[in-house]
Design a protein around this motif. Structure first.
Motif, PDB file in Angstrom:
ATOM      1  N   SER A  19       0.853  -1.188   0.000  1.00 40.77           N
ATOM      2  CA  SER A  19       0.000   0.000   0.000  1.00 40.77           C
ATOM      3  C   SER A  19       0.887   1.235   0.000  1.00 40.77           C
ATOM      4  N   VAL A  20       0.269   2.385  -0.046  1.00 45.46           N
ATOM      5  CA  VAL A  20       1.032   3.634   0.041  1.00 45.46           C
ATOM      6  C   VAL A  20       1.855   3.650   1.321  1.00 45.46           C
ATOM      7  N   TYR A  26       9.102   0.047   2.669  1.00 45.19           N
ATOM      8  CA  TYR A  26       9.541  -1.121   1.883  1.00 45.19           C
ATOM      9  C   TYR A  26       9.053  -0.879   0.464  1.00 45.19           C
ATOM     10  N   PRO A  27       9.886  -0.272  -0.386  1.00 48.96           N
ATOM     11  CA  PRO A  27       9.411   0.279  -1.673  1.00 48.96           C
ATOM     12  C   PRO A  27       9.273  -0.757  -2.774  1.00 48.96           C
ATOM     13  N   LEU A  57      12.480  -8.656  -6.028  1.00 44.25           N
ATOM     14  CA  LEU A  57      11.911  -8.423  -4.694  1.00 44.25           C
ATOM     15  C   LEU A  57      12.804  -9.093  -3.651  1.00 44.25           C
ATOM     16  N   PRO A  58      13.507  -8.315  -2.801  1.00 45.86           N
ATOM     17  CA  PRO A  58      14.282  -8.916  -1.710  1.00 45.86           C
ATOM     18  C   PRO A  58      13.406  -9.031  -0.461  1.00 45.86           C
ATOM     19  N   LYS A 182      23.775  -2.418   5.341  1.00 49.68           N
ATOM     20  CA  LYS A 182      22.449  -1.786   5.387  1.00 49.68           C
ATOM     21  C   LYS A 182      21.787  -1.728   4.009  1.00 49.68           C
ATOM     22  N   ASP A 183      22.143  -2.643   3.138  1.00 53.81           N
ATOM     23  CA  ASP A 183      21.488  -2.763   1.837  1.00 53.81           C
ATOM     24  C   ASP A 183      20.941  -4.179   1.757  1.00 53.81           C
ATOM     25  N   ILE A 184      19.613  -4.323   1.871  1.00 49.74           N
ATOM     26  CA  ILE A 184      19.040  -5.664   1.989  1.00 49.74           C
ATOM     27  C   ILE A 184      19.261  -6.511   0.739  1.00 49.74           C
ATOM     28  N   ARG A 185      19.533  -5.873  -0.394  1.00 48.53           N
ATOM     29  CA  ARG A 185      19.762  -6.658  -1.609  1.00 48.53           C
ATOM     30  C   ARG A 185      21.054  -7.459  -1.530  1.00 48.53           C
TER      31      ARG A 185
END
Length: 208
Positions: A19-20, A26-27, A57-58, A182-185
């Motif tokens: 949602s918005v 979580y973009p 999508l991570p 700090k980069d979840i990917r």
């Protein structure tokens, strides 16, 4: 908030869509289904993640069910964590909320006796555990979780407390390591789902 997508006497499917508000934190565009099924005397819990985005999508996803101890008679200390067979156990160590990268060897064992002090250093974290039971040793009665394919397994009760419950937690993913980027990917054991693809994992609960 989840919506109820389906419900019968023996199963219910909850659904959560982005949602918005979720995209502020979580973009990504996603759909998460959590499905509970009663099959005889077993309860299965399925996580289904769908990537609705046009980019990878991570994500991580974990279970966190808690079980009252005692569930039979006796005290907290009359129960054990039973891994079904003797195996080499190496506990991943935490420092605050972060993994340190170090292991604590627990040796070859099938059982870990439950005490409240067992959780003084927070959760017990292991790499893949497919069978774990909370077992009342005097009677043999147990609550069993089977969680094939999950990458990690946590066992948790609140540290420094006499909380009357223990959580059995199958994980896809885990806490950050100290000094993480700090980069979840690029996070270790992060699940990466291609656009339009889906992911599914199930754990099962029953009594003995």
């Amino acid at each position: 908030m989840f919506e109820v997508a389906e419900a019968t006497d023996t199963h219910v499917r909850f659904i959560l869509r982005d949602s918005v508000e979720t995209r502020k934190h979580y973009p990504f565009s996603f759909e998460l289904n959590v499905i509970y099924r009663l099959i005889g005397e077993e309860l299965s819990v399925t996580y289904r993640v769908v990537n609705r985005d046009d980019t990878v999508l991570p994500f991580s996803i974990v279970g966190h069910p808690a079980f009252n101890i005692p569930f039979a008679e006796g005290t907290f200390e009359d129960y054990t964590i039973d891994f079904g067979e003797t195996r080499t156990l190496d506990r991943l160590l935490l420092e605050g909320p972060y993994l340190t990268g170090a292991y604590q060897p627990l040796g070859e064992r099938r059982y870990i006796p439950l005490t409240h002090h067992l959780f003084d250093q927070d959760a017990l974290i292991f790499e893949q555990i497919e069978y774990a039971a909370l077992r009342h040793q005097p009677s043999g009665r147990a609550i069993v979780m089977e969680s094939p394919h999950f990458t990690h397994f946590g066992i948790w009760s609140p540290p420094h407390s006499d909380a009357p419950f223990v959580c059995l937690e199958p994980w896809f993913g885990h806490a950050d390591y100290k000094g993480h980027r700090k980069d979840i990917r690029h996070k270790e054991d992060m699940q990466l789902l291609d656009p339009g693809e889906s992911f599914e994992a199930t754990y099962t609960l029953y009594t003995e």
